[in-house]
Design an enzyme around this catalytic site. Structure first.
Site, mmCIF file in Angstrom:
data_model
loop_
_atom_site.group_PDB
_atom_site.id
_atom_site.type_symbol
_atom_site.label_atom_id
_atom_site.label_comp_id
_atom_site.label_asym_id
_atom_site.label_seq_id
_atom_site.Cartn_x
_atom_site.Cartn_y
_atom_site.Cartn_z
ATOM 1 N N ASP A 24 47.153 47.356 45.021
ATOM 2 C CA ASP A 24 46.727 46.303 44.095
ATOM 3 C C ASP A 24 47.091 46.731 42.681
ATOM 4 O OD1 ASP A 24 45.180 43.892 43.339
ATOM 5 O OD2 ASP A 24 43.856 45.341 42.390
ATOM 6 N N SER A 25 47.046 45.777 41.765
ATOM 7 C CA SER A 25 47.323 46.073 40.360
ATOM 8 C C SER A 25 46.243 46.974 39.739
ATOM 9 C CB SER A 25 47.406 44.771 39.571
ATOM 10 O OG SER A 25 46.197 44.054 39.717
ATOM 11 N N CYS A 87 46.862 42.356 46.051
ATOM 12 C CA CYS A 87 46.937 41.658 44.769
ATOM 13 C C CYS A 87 47.575 40.283 44.975
ATOM 14 C CB CYS A 87 47.785 42.500 43.823
ATOM 15 S SG CYS A 87 48.034 41.760 42.213
ATOM 16 N N GLU A 166 35.473 42.526 35.225
ATOM 17 C CA GLU A 166 35.588 43.981 35.020
ATOM 18 C C GLU A 166 34.555 44.475 34.013
ATOM 19 O OE1 GLU A 166 39.369 45.796 34.883
ATOM 20 O OE2 GLU A 166 40.029 44.734 36.673
ATOM 21 N N CYS A 199 42.605 35.164 43.588
ATOM 22 C CA CYS A 199 42.648 36.352 42.729
ATOM 23 C C CYS A 199 41.598 37.319 43.269
ATOM 24 C CB CYS A 199 42.345 35.978 41.280
ATOM 25 S SG CYS A 199 42.181 37.412 40.195
ATOM 26 N N HIS A 201 39.536 39.156 41.936
ATOM 27 C CA HIS A 201 38.257 39.244 41.220
ATOM 28 C C HIS A 201 37.338 38.044 41.460
ATOM 29 C CE1 HIS A 201 40.639 42.272 39.270
ATOM 30 N NE2 HIS A 201 39.696 42.580 38.403
HETATM 31 N N1 DGL Z 1 44.768 41.737 41.262
HETATM 32 C C1 DGL Z 1 45.190 40.610 40.461
HETATM 33 C C2 DGL Z 1 45.334 39.379 41.349
HETATM 34 O O1 DGL Z 1 44.713 39.274 42.375
HETATM 35 C C3 DGL Z 1 44.224 40.344 39.315
HETATM 36 C C4 DGL Z 1 44.296 41.354 38.198
HETATM 37 C C5 DGL Z 1 45.647 41.389 37.494
HETATM 38 O O2 DGL Z 1 45.970 40.459 36.731
HETATM 39 O O3 DGL Z 1 46.372 42.340 37.732
HETATM 40 O O4 DGL Z 1 46.078 38.487 41.018
#
Ligand code: DGL
Length: 296
Positions: A24-25, A87, A166, A199, A201
């Site tokens: 993931d990012s 991600c 976050e 997403c 989050h």
């Molecule tokens: N993990 C990213 C997503 O699900 C969200 C956070 C980011 O912008 O890197 O798109």
């Protein structure tokens, strides 16, 4: 389309015991790990969160593709039996490159989320929420229309939600409610039947999203749908872990392990006690390093 079928490579070392690799990012992908651990508690997991370069949601496609490939290549050293792009942004922008390059099945979050949305739509519209890059890519509408061309898809980028989550803000927070109202209130006029949390989050803000759109709307958590897809792929290939012990989880990050432990625990719903810090020399490809050097 289902990912390629797994083939155990070495007889004496059954692929069942190899880990599931997840990237993931940053720390958001832990919401997907949480679902995978719930559905497949015996699987060992190795996770790489690119906390040095998060967010991906505001980056261009070439950058996200490069980063996603780097994370996946790094994870190959653990000999995973399956790779999960947790991600949404990486899944939306880099899935073709990941499947073309990696020598193992890759599961992204877009396809399983789209599949669940189509099953629930029943003549109504599907609303997809995601980062700017995910929404601009059009990956969710493409995946949904490939399954059923009649489904109306409404997309909405909600970039403020990632930093709010976050920062520890959740559905009962007044600022969260105000931001969600601003993003989603105009959509209440639409015949929305399904909302896709596109997403990593957004599952943590599920209640506020439901409160805004109304409880008649079905919610698709792409992370949960992905974990069901992972189960199907592993089961079909006979590669589910046969261990009776709980699976392990090994976390690697590219920056700030302490923050990852602190904030990540609420995504994972488990305490994270140990995280490995991975230096750029272990995952950044020379092409990107040179490009970054040249531009300053
Ligand atoms: N993990 C990213 C997503 O699900 C969200 C956070 C980011 O912008 O890197 O798109």
């Amino acid at each position: 389309m289902l990912p390629r079928i797994l083939r155990p490579s070495v007889k004496e070392d059954p692929v069942n015991r190899n880990p599931v690799a997840i990237f993931d990012s940053g720390l958001g992908g832990l919401s997907v790990v949480r679902q995978i651990r719930h559905i497949l508690p015996a699987e060992d997991i190795v996770y790489f969160g690119d906390t040095a370069r998060v967010p991906y949601g505001s980056k261009s496609r070439p950058t996200v593709v490069t980063f996603a490939l780097e994370l996946a290549r790094f994870l190959l050293q653990f000999e995973p039996k399956l790779m999960v792009a947790a991600c949404n942004t990486a899944s939306a922008l880099a899935m073709d490159e990941l499947t073309a390059e990696l020598p193992l099945p890759v599961v992204g979050v877009v396809e399983p989320g789209a599949r669940a949305a189509v099953e629930l739509a029943d003549g109504g519209a599907v609303c997809v929420l995601g980062t700017e890059a995910t929404i601009e890519s059009g990956a969710y509408p493409r995946a949904i229309r490939a399954l059923d061309a009649r489904v109306e898809v409404i997309s909405r980028a909600c970039p403020l939600l990632v930093p709010l989550v976050e920062e520890g803000r959740r559905s009962d927070d007044a600022i969260v409610r105000a931001v969600i109202e601003d993003y989603l209130a105009p959509l209440r006029q639409q015949p929305i039947r399904v909302v896709v949390l596109g997403c990593t989050h957004y599952p943590l803000l599920r209640q506020a999203i439901v409160n805004c759109l109304g409880c008649h709307v079905y919610v698709v958590d792409s992370g949960r749908e992905t974990s069901l897809m992972v189960e199907r792929v592993l089961s079909r290939a006979g590669c589910l872990s046969r261990s009776s012990a709980a699976g392990s989880i090994r976390c690697c990050v590219s920056d700030n392990p302490a923050r990852f432990c602190r904030i990540g625990s609420s995504f994972l719903n488990e305490e994270i006690t140990h995280v490995e810090l991975i230096g750029p020399e272990r995952y950044v490809s020379s092409a990107v390093a040179e490009a970054e050097f040249e531009t300053g």
